[in-house]
Motif scaffolding. Structure first.
Motif, PDB file in Angstrom:
ATOM      1  N   SER A 189       0.826  -1.219   0.000  1.00  0.00           N
ATOM      2  CA  SER A 189       0.000   0.000   0.000  1.00  0.00           C
ATOM      3  C   SER A 189       0.856   1.263   0.000  1.00  0.00           C
ATOM      4  O   SER A 189       0.353   2.353  -0.222  1.00  0.00           O
ATOM      5  CB  SER A 189      -0.929  -0.005   1.215  1.00  0.00           C
ATOM      6  OG  SER A 189      -0.160  -0.052   2.401  1.00  0.00           O
ATOM      7  N   GLN A 190       2.177   1.132   0.259  1.00  0.00           N
ATOM      8  CA  GLN A 190       3.066   2.301   0.236  1.00  0.00           C
ATOM      9  C   GLN A 190       3.956   2.312  -1.013  1.00  0.00           C
ATOM     10  O   GLN A 190       4.919   3.076  -1.091  1.00  0.00           O
ATOM     11  CB  GLN A 190       3.940   2.333   1.498  1.00  0.00           C
ATOM     12  CG  GLN A 190       3.161   2.543   2.770  1.00  0.00           C
ATOM     13  CD  GLN A 190       2.367   3.838   2.761  1.00  0.00           C
ATOM     14  OE1 GLN A 190       2.905   4.909   2.525  1.00  0.00           O
ATOM     15  NE2 GLN A 190       1.060   3.736   3.002  1.00  0.00           N
ATOM     16  N   GLY A 191       3.641   1.427  -1.980  1.00  0.00           N
ATOM     17  CA  GLY A 191       4.414   1.403  -3.228  1.00  0.00           C
ATOM     18  C   GLY A 191       5.816   0.859  -3.056  1.00  0.00           C
ATOM     19  O   GLY A 191       6.695   1.109  -3.889  1.00  0.00           O
TER      20      GLY A 191
ATOM     21  N   VAL B 197      -6.300   0.517  -2.879  1.00  0.00           N
ATOM     22  CA  VAL B 197      -5.222   0.797  -1.917  1.00  0.00           C
ATOM     23  C   VAL B 197      -5.858   1.397  -0.669  1.00  0.00           C
ATOM     24  O   VAL B 197      -6.334   2.526  -0.683  1.00  0.00           O
ATOM     25  CB  VAL B 197      -4.163   1.743  -2.517  1.00  0.00           C
ATOM     26  CG1 VAL B 197      -3.129   2.116  -1.463  1.00  0.00           C
ATOM     27  CG2 VAL B 197      -3.482   1.081  -3.706  1.00  0.00           C
TER      28      VAL B 197
ATOM     29  N   PRO C 126      -0.838   7.592   2.328  1.00  0.00           N
ATOM     30  CA  PRO C 126       0.605   7.553   2.070  1.00  0.00           C
ATOM     31  C   PRO C 126       1.411   8.101   3.236  1.00  0.00           C
ATOM     32  O   PRO C 126       1.078   9.141   3.800  1.00  0.00           O
ATOM     33  CB  PRO C 126       0.783   8.429   0.822  1.00  0.00           C
ATOM     34  CG  PRO C 126      -0.471   9.218   0.690  1.00  0.00           C
ATOM     35  CD  PRO C 126      -1.554   8.516   1.442  1.00  0.00           C
TER      36      PRO C 126
ATOM     37  N   ASN D 202       6.456   8.736   0.480  1.00  0.00           N
ATOM     38  CA  ASN D 202       6.148   7.575  -0.373  1.00  0.00           C
ATOM     39  C   ASN D 202       5.191   7.899  -1.511  1.00  0.00           C
ATOM     40  O   ASN D 202       4.817   7.010  -2.279  1.00  0.00           O
ATOM     41  CB  ASN D 202       5.519   6.449   0.473  1.00  0.00           C
ATOM     42  CG  ASN D 202       6.511   5.840   1.446  1.00  0.00           C
ATOM     43  OD1 ASN D 202       7.698   6.082   1.337  1.00  0.00           O
ATOM     44  ND2 ASN D 202       6.032   5.062   2.390  1.00  0.00           N
ATOM     45  N   GLU D 203       4.763   9.158  -1.614  1.00  0.00           N
ATOM     46  CA  GLU D 203       3.717   9.505  -2.585  1.00  0.00           C
ATOM     47  C   GLU D 203       4.100   9.128  -4.016  1.00  0.00           C
ATOM     48  O   GLU D 203       3.280   8.609  -4.774  1.00  0.00           O
ATOM     49  CB  GLU D 203       3.423  11.022  -2.534  1.00  0.00           C
ATOM     50  CG  GLU D 203       2.798  11.498  -1.237  1.00  0.00           C
ATOM     51  CD  GLU D 203       3.806  11.890  -0.171  1.00  0.00           C
ATOM     52  OE1 GLU D 203       3.390  12.452   0.848  1.00  0.00           O
ATOM     53  OE2 GLU D 203       5.024  11.635  -0.358  1.00  0.00           O
TER      54      GLU D 203
ATOM     55  N   SER E   7       6.226   6.800  -5.212  1.00  0.00           N
ATOM     56  CA  SER E   7       6.247   5.354  -5.511  1.00  0.00           C
ATOM     57  C   SER E   7       4.822   4.782  -5.548  1.00  0.00           C
ATOM     58  O   SER E   7       4.517   3.902  -6.359  1.00  0.00           O
ATOM     59  CB  SER E   7       7.122   4.595  -4.509  1.00  0.00           C
ATOM     60  OG  SER E   7       6.841   4.983  -3.199  1.00  0.00           O
ATOM     61  N   ILE E   8       3.915   5.323  -4.688  1.00  0.00           N
ATOM     62  CA  ILE E   8       2.515   4.861  -4.724  1.00  0.00           C
ATOM     63  C   ILE E   8       1.885   5.260  -6.065  1.00  0.00           C
ATOM     64  O   ILE E   8       1.231   4.447  -6.724  1.00  0.00           O
ATOM     65  CB  ILE E   8       1.701   5.479  -3.554  1.00  0.00           C
ATOM     66  CG1 ILE E   8       2.242   4.993  -2.204  1.00  0.00           C
ATOM     67  CG2 ILE E   8       0.217   5.132  -3.675  1.00  0.00           C
ATOM     68  CD1 ILE E   8       1.678   5.720  -1.006  1.00  0.00           C
ATOM     69  N   SER E   9       2.128   6.510  -6.469  1.00  0.00           N
ATOM     70  CA  SER E   9       1.568   7.006  -7.727  1.00  0.00           C
ATOM     71  C   SER E   9       2.036   6.162  -8.909  1.00  0.00           C
ATOM     72  O   SER E   9       1.255   5.826  -9.804  1.00  0.00           O
ATOM     73  CB  SER E   9       1.985   8.468  -7.909  1.00  0.00           C
ATOM     74  OG  SER E   9       1.487   8.957  -9.113  1.00  0.00           O
TER      75      SER E   9
ATOM     76  N   THR F 176       2.988   2.989  -8.840  1.00  0.00           N
ATOM     77  CA  THR F 176       2.324   1.681  -8.770  1.00  0.00           C
ATOM     78  C   THR F 176       0.891   1.772  -9.295  1.00  0.00           C
ATOM     79  O   THR F 176       0.440   0.925 -10.077  1.00  0.00           O
ATOM     80  CB  THR F 176       2.321   1.157  -7.312  1.00  0.00           C
ATOM     81  OG1 THR F 176       3.677   1.054  -6.855  1.00  0.00           O
ATOM     82  CG2 THR F 176       1.667  -0.209  -7.194  1.00  0.00           C
TER      83      THR F 176
ATOM     84  N   TYR G   2      -8.425   4.600  -4.636  1.00  0.00           N
ATOM     85  CA  TYR G   2      -7.586   4.954  -3.494  1.00  0.00           C
ATOM     86  C   TYR G   2      -8.244   6.119  -2.767  1.00  0.00           C
ATOM     87  O   TYR G   2      -9.351   6.525  -3.112  1.00  0.00           O
ATOM     88  CB  TYR G   2      -6.155   5.279  -3.946  1.00  0.00           C
ATOM     89  CG  TYR G   2      -6.050   6.415  -4.945  1.00  0.00           C
ATOM     90  CD1 TYR G   2      -5.597   7.667  -4.552  1.00  0.00           C
ATOM     91  CD2 TYR G   2      -6.416   6.237  -6.275  1.00  0.00           C
ATOM     92  CE1 TYR G   2      -5.512   8.714  -5.448  1.00  0.00           C
ATOM     93  CE2 TYR G   2      -6.333   7.285  -7.183  1.00  0.00           C
ATOM     94  CZ  TYR G   2      -5.877   8.521  -6.761  1.00  0.00           C
ATOM     95  OH  TYR G   2      -5.806   9.560  -7.647  1.00  0.00           O
TER      96      TYR G   2
END
Length: 554
Positions: A297-299, A326, A330, A334-335, A337-339, A341, A354
């Protein structure tokens, strides 16, 4: 005598929570968490608190109390415990199981005694008399601490929210909080994570209804990502899967471990037998009867969801009609890497849901109105915000002032400072103890310092440039053209003209600075090459790579 409250981590950052209480010859340690690196820390896996003060005073440590089982509170235990003399650990049952699993991964199980406590137990460790009270968070067995000391009663409440309809049906013990308030609280230390968010935090029950609806309405498979220790959310997903006639596949090592621990200790209940299945069994079912529960969930680069999004997972591939959810907010940093993914999942044909699209996550931390209620219930004489970035601590301090705590009795500390409580009063002192980040990189703990990190940053920004000079010992001249190696600075095949100029400059430096070969100072030659070639490259490119001159004598 005074009570010293020393935060070793968890203020000025979200993560690496660790607080030390010291009175006379007794030390009590609360929590031992890890923090996560930001983009200025290339190659670092985790950050842990600096425990030099505890190492120097290990004979005084009477025990460590752990409030709940999240990694920002238990993650550093395997790194820290052997250094501080393996003191006994006191915690609730589920948290104890997570700690055992963590110690087992490091082959340290059995070194520290883990004592299981109940929320109604009273524990005496040296000068500290500790009572527990149940708090709501998004993992079961979360507790706050009421600690009687000769300097007064201290209430410690980290990672909590007030939820009147929690998933496990066990709300916060308001009666105990009011009782502590009646006894007289000398100091309240309280969670500041959401101190800037107005209102009340959403109940897990409301979120459960959203998950139910989502699984009933989805036409194909649902891939549901959340934190591995968000046990309440996992229970909600299992319940929703049962209601929508779906089987559950679990992927991601940490999530599989958490579910196994919680099923074996009855902290998770399966609504029906045979609900959890393997992926090869799921492939034989219609898509609308499958939900995949995953980490990532944090990429995180190597998490199950990230691997699924890059089509690198061994058994799970995204197909058109899948819904990817998700269910987490975040963590700062980590924003991106989540984006990435989420974009990869959408590119493969999944419908992506999300936080911004749907209320699919509720925080485990109290919002402003809950924070005010905590202060009103405990009626503390003094207040110290904890657990948050500095701007969050300041926002929480302002809330405490709004509900009647005098400004002179509110203490917002930095790491490295301490609060002293005595009959004479309360004050902030410079603790003069080593604090700051200790970096964990692979198997190395603390061996990567500021210098190594700075080198990594330079190499990540402008690359490196190696100049290899073969010099005749007798004449002090180059025996051949210098060899050049460039990594991350220029592409050598496309930069022949620049390299020719650099080689000419190197020859000039060596032959002008090395007129007496019999007294050759190679360190000086290297330093001159580094400075002058560095300046030359900056004039030509406006970049500053790391320059590594190498001298070979022949």
């Amino acid at each position: 005598m005074t009570l010293k409250v020393i935060p070793l981590g968890g203020i000025e950052e979200v993560g690496e929570n660790m607080t030390v209480l010291e009175y006379g010859d007794d030390i009590l340690v609360i929590d031992a968490g890890i923090g996560f690196p930001d983009e200025t820390m290339p190659g670092i896996d985790y950050i842990i608190p600096n425990t030099k003060y505890l190492e120097d005073n290990k004979k005084k440590i009477r025990g460590m109390i752990i409030t709940h089982g999240h990694l920002d509170h238990i993650g550093a235990i395997p790194y820290i415990m052997p250094k501080i003399g393996d003191p006994p650990i006191y915690t609730m049952k589920l948290t104890g199981e997570f700690i055992k699993k963590r110690l087992e991964e490091f082959h340290l199980l059995g070194r520290s005694t883990i004592h299981e406590v109940n929320k109604d137990d009273v524990l005496t460790l040296g000068n500290f008399r500790i009572r527990f009270f149940r708090l709501n968070h998004n993992i079961p067995d979360s507790v706050g601490l009421a600690i009687n000391t000769p300097a007064g009663l201290l209430v410690y409440a980290t990672d909590w929210k007030f939820d009147h309809t929690p998933v496990d049906g066990k709300p916060t013990e308001f009666g105990k909080l009011a009782q502590f308030g009646a006894e007289g609280v000398a100091l309240l230390m309280s969670d500041s994570t959401n101190a800037e968010k107005p209102g009340y935090s959403m109940s897990e029950k409301t979120l459960g209804e959203t998950i139910d609806r989502l699984l009933l309405e989805a036409k194909g498979r649902v891939i549901f990502a959340t934190f591995s220790t968000l046990i309440g959310r996992v229970q909600q997903l299992l319940d929703a899967a049962h209601k929508s006639n779906r089987k559950v596949v679990i992927t991601g090592r940490s999530l599989v471990n958490s579910v196994e621990i919680c099923l074996s200790t009855n902290y998770l209940q399966l609504p029906a037998k045979g609900m959890i299945i393997k992926m090869d069994q799921a492939k034989r079912l219609p898509d609308n009867q499958v939900v995949i529960l995953t980490t990532g969930s944090q990429g995180e680069e190597f998490s199950a969801l990230a691997r699924i999004s890059r089509s690198e997972h061994k058994t799970i591939q995204i197909k058109k009609g899948d819904t990817a959810v998700v269910s987490a907010s975040p963590i700062p940093g980590n924003e991106r890497s989540i984006s990435s993914t989420l974009s990869n999942l959408a590119r493969l044909g999944a419908k992506v849901l999300y936080m911004k699209i749907l209320d699919i996550h509720t925080s485990g931390h109290a919002y402003q109105e809950d924070l005010k209620l905590m202060v009103a219930l405990t009626r503390p004489k003094n207040f110290m915000p904890i657990h948050g970035e500095y701007h969050m601590l300041v926002a929480h301090a302002n809330l405490a002032r709004d509900v009647g705590v005098p400004e002179s009795n509110i203490f917002t500390l930095n790491n490295g400072q301490m609060l002293e409580l005595s009959s004479a009063g309360v004050g902030v002192k410079e603790a003069r103890i080593p604090t700051g980040y200790v970096f964990v990189d692979g198997l190395g703990v603390g061996d990567v310092g500021e210098v190594v990190l700075r080198d990594r940053q330079v190499m990540s920004q402008d690359g490196m440039f190696v100049v290899i000079m073969t010099i005749d010992k007798k004449t002090g001249k180059l025996t051949q053209q210098p060899d050049i190696i460039s990594r991350g600075f220029i592409y050598m095949k496309g930069s022949e003209d620049l390299l020719k100029e650099v080689k000419h400059e190197v020859r000039k430096v060596v032959e002008t600075k090395n007129k007496k070969p019999s007294e050759a100072n190679w360190a000086y030659i290297r330093s001159e090459v580094r400075d002058q070639i560095g300046e030359f490259l900056y004039q030509r490119t406006e970049r500053r790579p790391m320059i590594l001159p190498v001298v070979i004598e022949v």
